[in-house]
Motif scaffolding. Structure first.
Motif, PDB file in Angstrom:
ATOM      1  N   ARG A  81       0.834  -1.201   0.000  1.00 46.75           N
ATOM      2  CA  ARG A  81       0.000   0.000   0.000  1.00 46.75           C
ATOM      3  C   ARG A  81       0.868   1.250   0.000  1.00 46.75           C
ATOM      4  O   ARG A  81       1.939   1.265   0.608  1.00 46.75           O
ATOM      5  CB  ARG A  81      -0.854   0.070   1.266  1.00 46.75           C
ATOM      6  CG  ARG A  81      -2.061  -0.797   1.228  1.00 46.75           C
ATOM      7  CD  ARG A  81      -3.123  -0.145   2.126  1.00 46.75           C
ATOM      8  NE  ARG A  81      -3.983  -1.161   2.705  1.00 46.75           N
ATOM      9  CZ  ARG A  81      -5.002  -0.878   3.500  1.00 46.75           C
ATOM     10  NH1 ARG A  81      -5.263   0.382   3.846  1.00 46.75           N
ATOM     11  NH2 ARG A  81      -5.762  -1.818   3.984  1.00 46.75           N
ATOM     12  N   VAL A  82       0.385   2.285  -0.645  1.00 45.37           N
ATOM     13  CA  VAL A  82       1.074   3.567  -0.569  1.00 45.37           C
ATOM     14  C   VAL A  82       0.879   4.151   0.835  1.00 45.37           C
ATOM     15  O   VAL A  82       1.835   4.459   1.536  1.00 45.37           O
ATOM     16  CB  VAL A  82       0.535   4.528  -1.652  1.00 45.37           C
ATOM     17  CG1 VAL A  82       1.248   5.876  -1.546  1.00 45.37           C
ATOM     18  CG2 VAL A  82       0.715   3.914  -3.033  1.00 45.37           C
ATOM     19  N   SER A  83      -0.384   4.278   1.224  1.00 38.28           N
ATOM     20  CA  SER A  83      -0.616   4.764   2.600  1.00 38.28           C
ATOM     21  C   SER A  83      -1.108   3.597   3.437  1.00 38.28           C
ATOM     22  O   SER A  83      -2.189   3.064   3.222  1.00 38.28           O
ATOM     23  CB  SER A  83      -1.630   5.903   2.594  1.00 38.28           C
ATOM     24  OG  SER A  83      -2.873   5.463   2.136  1.00 38.28           O
ATOM     25  N   LYS A  84      -0.259   3.202   4.372  1.00 33.67           N
ATOM     26  CA  LYS A  84      -0.548   1.995   5.153  1.00 33.67           C
ATOM     27  C   LYS A  84      -1.569   2.279   6.254  1.00 33.67           C
ATOM     28  O   LYS A  84      -1.752   3.421   6.680  1.00 33.67           O
ATOM     29  CB  LYS A  84       0.752   1.457   5.758  1.00 33.67           C
ATOM     30  CG  LYS A  84       1.788   1.091   4.702  1.00 33.67           C
ATOM     31  CD  LYS A  84       2.839   0.137   5.236  1.00 33.67           C
ATOM     32  CE  LYS A  84       3.634  -0.515   4.130  1.00 33.67           C
ATOM     33  NZ  LYS A  84       4.358   0.438   3.239  1.00 33.67           N
ATOM     34  N   ASN A  85      -2.256   1.220   6.673  1.00 35.41           N
ATOM     35  CA  ASN A  85      -3.256   1.312   7.736  1.00 35.41           C
ATOM     36  C   ASN A  85      -2.791   0.425   8.882  1.00 35.41           C
ATOM     37  O   ASN A  85      -2.823  -0.795   8.787  1.00 35.41           O
ATOM     38  CB  ASN A  85      -4.615   0.829   7.191  1.00 35.41           C
ATOM     39  CG  ASN A  85      -5.692   0.805   8.272  1.00 35.41           C
ATOM     40  OD1 ASN A  85      -5.414   0.998   9.457  1.00 35.41           O
ATOM     41  ND2 ASN A  85      -6.929   0.575   7.862  1.00 35.41           N
ATOM     42  N   ASP A  92      -0.719  -3.284   5.588  1.00 29.91           N
ATOM     43  CA  ASP A  92       0.449  -2.928   4.780  1.00 29.91           C
ATOM     44  C   ASP A  92       0.258  -3.228   3.300  1.00 29.91           C
ATOM     45  O   ASP A  92       1.019  -2.754   2.460  1.00 29.91           O
ATOM     46  CB  ASP A  92       1.691  -3.710   5.263  1.00 29.91           C
ATOM     47  CG  ASP A  92       2.191  -3.190   6.600  1.00 29.91           C
ATOM     48  OD1 ASP A  92       1.708  -2.120   7.038  1.00 29.91           O
ATOM     49  OD2 ASP A  92       3.034  -3.866   7.214  1.00 29.91           O
TER      50      ASP A  92
END
Lengths: 583, 583
Positions: A81-85, A92
């Protein structure tokens, strides 16, 4: 399998793998050129991604049309992912989808399938299969599964044998009402559903099974109240050749094992308290011992000073609420109102404020001197800042009222944290309980509980004083389990039935088989049963057992999802030889 | 504890230890100056010894008075035996008793508590708690305990969740009869006891639970026959996002695990056979595959030779019994009598003896030339010494008859050893079964079974030919489990109900909740249920499930020990609003 992985297991180490997932559409975010779907299953949530660069137009359109709760299969490649959670374990990565198959569409659910839902109780019960999709509800049932598994693991390790006892048994109208089952083959006769496997587990002891357990459904046809279920589950256990101490120690082991394995908590040794002490100190046989605030009796201090309420009272008893001396008039009135509610039934409430500046204010200032009131303070060991609350009246009723007030103050002071656990054995229960309505004694536990040997002579002179070899396990003010050492000889059992008002014929008809069994070499034995639904609720930090039952009945004993109870066909009634009497 | 050790654990290494045992007097041998008692508990037998040299006279007299099945506690010292007994694990030692306490005396039991008992069935059922003391009966229940434990261990390891489904459900008069439970609160309405948790486990799949199991009581109000029980236990399982192959492989894993852990047997891969092949080759959908002896059809070989029986037959089919060519006339007549019994119903039996000297003798010599008969021999691949047995008639009936004959021959030839195990998956069952009496189709498994996709068009043209995604597990000729891939969409389920003769209103009233659930994102799913009582019986090498149930009902559905079903009080009937109709 229609999937290679679950929605809870992909990690950064899986990047570039081609995988297939299957699950439910939890949420869809559509930014035009970019589209995300949260795909949910029992194991977690994985994000599916569709973007104009990688996704063919047709697939993008197909994804766009999915609705909430559609069941889909998604094939694709795991990408970082670009913006991880970091709030979810799969945060990820995401799945770049190459192929999407709708396994089943869904109508718009009647309430949102989220941790917090907009569905009311009735709606959620009718669509219980949707409510069960919600994470908190699913977690409850997973917890229940773990508690059952660990219960079996412990009891297996202790040489207990799981034995299934019958569900179609005999009606024995002692205690609660039985559900009955008409026999078609034997017209006019009925089976009954067990309120517990009590007599069968005792017969297993007579058989030499020595350590028995079962996680078993039991049934009670009670007038329903909140949080009672007509069918409920028990962890049912019995042991032979044991004393009360042996049973307490084996089952304290069970509870410690469950706390350790299910909650990761080391439960300290469980203290033991007599029923008499519990009633005296807490006004309850299931005290919440997460906090102290024990009762202190003032009866000897307060009489003869002209205050009629105290002078006429059998008991004057109070609690000390730490740090509450500065309660306002309004707050104190609220407490008075609380104890005067019909459900509680106190006539009034006396208070003593031991202010932080050392001054004392009381609602009975005019009857008691500062010196008198200092006596109260000493009795409670109160400190400046504390509030003493006092009730007076008939002993049993007053203690019960004060118990309610104590629990309220515990709540107000934040002393009843759901994540704190305090367990207690209550022992030496009375054998018999006077039933005013029927003017006779009832067995407090059940008619198979043995009296303490030294108290047997009292059976003739003062039956209410006879103590039983009976015990309850209490956790956080909930009765979680209870049991006793049983009678194991015919003469004592006959005596017990006689004291309970059975004629010899009634005793023989209902329990003749058990008394006969006692004549063929019955070993000393005893046991315990735990309310499994309640145990799970306590472990889950909930007051409601219903949340821990997959398909519960509502408060009217109805399953609104499948619509039962319901009428049956005339043909069925005819076969059973039954006629429904008009009301 | 009233003992320090069990009666099964003391060994030569315990010599000189002071111990306390408790148990039942199994046997007493009194030689005057020397007296032995076999003390029994669940774990074994330990010999107690009393001798004039070491035992005080009073204790000797006390021991002498003990009767069979007395419950005693014995304190003493472990000593080495002079003459050891290598048939029991405690046989190297005995307990020299110093103190004896009678915990409970016993009347003389109504039958002997030995491995082989003199008690008849009725007596043993009435005193089941004494029957359960016998080692073979106790061993059966211990086996059941282990099978349950290992079932859970395997399913837990495969991520299955145990979920309890309700017992008070709704009557759905499809299939067998329901037991019903009158509701007191909702007068005139009834709950029903589940015949299986079928719809609930499907709803759990709709809920996303994905892998469910339960070892659960089920109920059927059937007209009783031998070895049927009104309440029985199922291992009930369901999985989502799976194909039939996945289910077969997961549950083949279960069976292999059970054979390995419970019996120490490595079960080979379980072969799969279609229902059609099973019927063709064995005349049964639960063939005993411990032995081959498959059917061969002779229809094409035998017609048009003037033998009316064969000429008029739809099928001519036989088996080859190896090494039976020298059967006497009397033996052959016995076989003919066997197949002509009304329960089997064949008209007659044709045989061909392929004698060890190579000659051929047949009961239809006059219709068939030696050349013709050679054709039969070739078809069976028979060898000199073999006996060919042939039946003829309508296809289904003849196959069933030949199945019975095959099983008889298997028994005679010792090919059905209880300690040999052969498992088989039977697949591709028909979806529907014609019911002559009601002139309609019934679901062969149940109405939730999915048809094979390619066969759906046949539903309109030739419903009996439609195959289901349904499968049975057969072990040694017993149907141990069965299941199917389910329908998971409303239109197919509606179609199915229509084909089964439900009106839309009936379908809606009984199963509306399930069809509605299918509209909210039901995943593809399927499952299986195993007859737990039968599974235990097969593992225990027994034909009777009753031996593996702690407290079974007799063939009239009665528990003679507790005497149920029985009448209930008028007060109970009144509360339920029920009147019993005179017959």
């Amino acid at each position: 399998m229609l999937r290679t992985h679950t929605c809870g297991e992909l990690r950064i180490s899986d990047v570039n793998r081609d995988v297939t997932l299957a699950g439910w559409v939890q949420r869809l975010r559509d930014k035009g050129s970019l589209l995300w779907i949260d795909l949910r299953d029992r194991y977690g949530i994985t994000q599916l991604v569709f973007d104009e660069t990688h996704t063919p137009r047709e697939l993008m359109e197909q994804a766009r049309k999915l609705g909430r709760e559609y069941v889909v299969q998604a094939e694709g490649t795991v990408v970082e992912r670009v913006s991880k959670n970091d709030r979810i374990p799969t945060g990820d990565i995401e799945l770049r989808v190459k192929k999407l198959t709708v396994l089943n569409p869904s109508r718009v659910p009647p309430f949102t399938i989220e941790d917090d839902t907009d569905g009311g109780d009735d709606l959620r019960m009718k669509y219980r299969y949707l409510d069960l999709r919600r994470t908190p509800v699913r977690d409850n049932l997973m917890l229940r599964h773990r508690v059952a598994r660990e219960t079996r693991a412990y009891l297996d390790s202790q040489n207990f044998v799981e034995v299934e006892t019958p569900v179609l048994i005999k009606s024995t109208p002692e205690g609660a009402r039985d559900f009955v089952v008409p026999s078609r083959i034997h017209r006019g006769e009925f089976y009954a559903l067990p309120q517990s496997p009590q007599t069968f587990k005792q017969l297993l002891m007579v058989s030499g099974f020595d350590r028995y357990y079962q996680i078993v459904k039991c049934f009670r046809d009670e007038d329903l109240r909140a949080d009672r279920q007509p069918e409920f589950t028990q962890i049912d256990c019995e042991m032979a050749f044991v004393t009360q101490d042996d049973i307490l120690s084996v089952f304290e082991g069970l509870i410690k094992h469950l706390f350790k394995t299910v909650k990761g908590i080391d439960l300290p040794e469980v203290p033991r308290m007599t029923y008499e002490d519990a009633m005296r100190q807490y006004g309850s046989d299931k005290p919440d011992t997460r906090f102290d605030m024990r009762f202190k009796e003032l009866t000897d201090l307060v009489k003869g000073k002209g205050f009629q309420v105290f002078d006429n009272a059998e008991i004057v008893v109070g609690i000390c609420a730490k740090g509450c001396a500065e309660y306002t008039r309004k707050q104190l009135d609220e407490l008075t109102e609380y104890v005067r509610r019909p459900q509680i039934g106190a006539k009034g409430l006396i208070y003593l404020q031991y202010k932080t500046d050392g001054s004392v204010k009381s609602s009975v200032d005019k009857f008691y001197t500062p010196e008198d009131l200092k006596g109260w303070i000493e009795r409670f060991g109160a400190n400046p800042g504390d509030l003493i609350l006092v009730l007076a009246g008939e002993t049993n009723a007053t203690r019960k009222q004060l118990n309610e007030l104590r629990l309220l103050m515990g709540d107000r002071l934040g002393l009843r944290d759901k994540n704190t656990y305090s367990a207690l054995w209550v022992i030496d229960f009375p054998l018999l309980e006077w039933d005013d309505e029927n003017q006779r004694y009832h067995a407090m536990h059940h008619p198979f509980t043995s009296p303490r040997k030294e108290d047997i002579p009292l059976l003739d002179t003062d039956p209410g004083k006879v103590r039983a070899n009976a015990y309850d396990l209490v956790i956080n003010g909930n009765e979680i389990g209870g049991g006793s050492i049983r009678i194991h000889d015919k003469p004592t059992q006959q005596l017990m039935f006689r004291k309970l008002g059975f004629t010899p014929e009634e005793a023989q008809k209902q329990f003749g088989f058990l008394m006969e069994a006692f004549e063929y070499g019955a070993p000393p034995h005893g046991g315990i049963a735990f309310g499994f639904d309640r145990l799970c609720a306590v472990f889950g930090g909930s007051d409601s057992i219903r949340d821990f039952i997959a398909f519960p009945k509502n408060n009217a004993g109805r399953d609104t999802m499948i619509d039962t109870p319901s009428t049956i066909s005339q043909e069925q009634l005819d076969e059973l030889g039954l006629v429904i009497k008009p009301e």
